[in-house]
Structures are given as C-alpha cells and as structure tokens.
Design a protein around this motif. Sequence first.
Motif, PDB file in Angstrom:
ATOM      1  N   CYS A 174       0.840  -1.189   0.000  1.00 21.70           N
ATOM      2  CA  CYS A 174       0.000   0.000   0.000  1.00 21.70           C
ATOM      3  C   CYS A 174       0.884   1.251   0.000  1.00 21.70           C
ATOM      4  O   CYS A 174       2.109   1.161  -0.029  1.00 21.70           O
TER       5      CYS A 174
ATOM      6  N   ARG B 295       4.429   0.015  -5.219  1.00 22.66           N
ATOM      7  CA  ARG B 295       3.403   0.625  -4.365  1.00 22.66           C
ATOM      8  C   ARG B 295       2.121   0.734  -5.179  1.00 22.66           C
ATOM      9  O   ARG B 295       2.139   1.110  -6.348  1.00 22.66           O
TER      10      ARG B 295
ATOM     11  N   ARG C 244      -1.780   2.154  -5.926  1.00 20.94           N
ATOM     12  CA  ARG C 244      -2.785   3.216  -5.797  1.00 20.94           C
ATOM     13  C   ARG C 244      -4.135   2.502  -5.770  1.00 20.94           C
ATOM     14  O   ARG C 244      -4.456   1.729  -6.677  1.00 20.94           O
ATOM     15  N   PRO C 245      -4.930   2.735  -4.748  1.00 20.01           N
ATOM     16  CA  PRO C 245      -6.209   2.018  -4.652  1.00 20.01           C
ATOM     17  C   PRO C 245      -7.207   2.492  -5.692  1.00 20.01           C
ATOM     18  O   PRO C 245      -7.136   3.625  -6.176  1.00 20.01           O
TER      19      PRO C 245
ATOM     20  N   SER D 186      -8.890   3.888  -0.138  1.00 20.61           N
ATOM     21  CA  SER D 186      -7.608   3.436   0.402  1.00 20.61           C
ATOM     22  C   SER D 186      -7.473   1.932   0.197  1.00 20.61           C
ATOM     23  O   SER D 186      -8.428   1.247  -0.157  1.00 20.61           O
ATOM     24  N   VAL D 187      -6.273   1.428   0.434  1.00 22.51           N
ATOM     25  CA  VAL D 187      -6.039  -0.017   0.404  1.00 22.51           C
ATOM     26  C   VAL D 187      -6.334  -0.537   1.808  1.00 22.51           C
ATOM     27  O   VAL D 187      -5.565  -0.317   2.728  1.00 22.51           O
ATOM     28  N   ARG D 188      -7.466  -1.194   1.959  1.00 25.26           N
ATOM     29  CA  ARG D 188      -7.899  -1.690   3.264  1.00 25.26           C
ATOM     30  C   ARG D 188      -7.627  -3.180   3.450  1.00 25.26           C
ATOM     31  O   ARG D 188      -7.542  -3.661   4.566  1.00 25.26           O
TER      32      ARG D 188
ATOM     33  N   ASP E 134      -8.251  -4.987  -2.244  1.00 26.50           N
ATOM     34  CA  ASP E 134      -7.915  -3.617  -2.675  1.00 26.50           C
ATOM     35  C   ASP E 134      -6.506  -3.561  -3.262  1.00 26.50           C
ATOM     36  O   ASP E 134      -6.257  -2.852  -4.234  1.00 26.50           O
ATOM     37  N   LEU E 135      -5.581  -4.310  -2.665  1.00 33.11           N
ATOM     38  CA  LEU E 135      -4.202  -4.338  -3.142  1.00 33.11           C
ATOM     39  C   LEU E 135      -4.139  -4.926  -4.551  1.00 33.11           C
ATOM     40  O   LEU E 135      -3.498  -4.374  -5.446  1.00 33.11           O
TER      41      LEU E 135
ATOM     42  N   GLY F 176      -6.037  -2.619  -7.181  1.00 36.16           N
ATOM     43  CA  GLY F 176      -5.480  -1.293  -7.419  1.00 36.16           C
ATOM     44  C   GLY F 176      -4.510  -1.319  -8.587  1.00 36.16           C
ATOM     45  O   GLY F 176      -4.315  -2.349  -9.243  1.00 36.16           O
TER      46      GLY F 176
END
Length: 101
Positions: free
Chosen positions: A40, A57, A59-60, A64-66, A70-71, A74
């Motif tokens: 994240c 790294r 970007r979601p 956000s990356v929760r 999400d990871l 993204g």
Amino acid sequence: MSGTEEIPIPLREREAAGYVIPLGPANLVFAKTENGLLGCGAFDVDALERFGYPAARIRPSGESVRDIDDLLNGTVAAANAPARARGITPGMSGAEALERL
C-alpha cells in the motif's frame, strides 16, 4: 503481532503471502513473494531499492487499500528499478504485478 492477518494468495505457479496489519484508523497491507513486495501507499519503494529489493506501491481504486482485494485490484503507482526489471510498470494491476514478483 495482535490483529495481524496472514492471507495466502494463489498465483498461477505458486503462492504469495498477504498481510493486513491494523494500525488504528488504517491498515498496513502488503503481499510478498520470494522475489519482492507489493504494498500500500505506506511503503517506500525507493528505500527498498537501496537494498536491491523489488517493490511496487499500489494506488487504490477506491479511497484506500484496506485489504488484499484492494491491493490486487489497485494499480501500480510506483515501482523501483529491481521491480521494473521484472516487468512491473506503473498503471498495471496489482494482481499482474504480484505475478511478476
């Protein structure tokens, strides 16, 4: 560490280890393989480059990356030189980048 969650992530030919570490109002989320790390926005991929460690790294797609979803869903916002050498480029999906690690 209390609350740390380790999640296996199946890849085409192997498995990555995903981690979600609660940090109060946010989570520290990353996945690692034997070759590198996808994380994240809290990760400094340039610092890891100094050790020759491939890192990117994310970007979601949302706020956000929760979590691991999400990871993976993204897009790569930054990739250090060792990660770029593995074919990881900004704009590709987290899932695709993780396969290249």
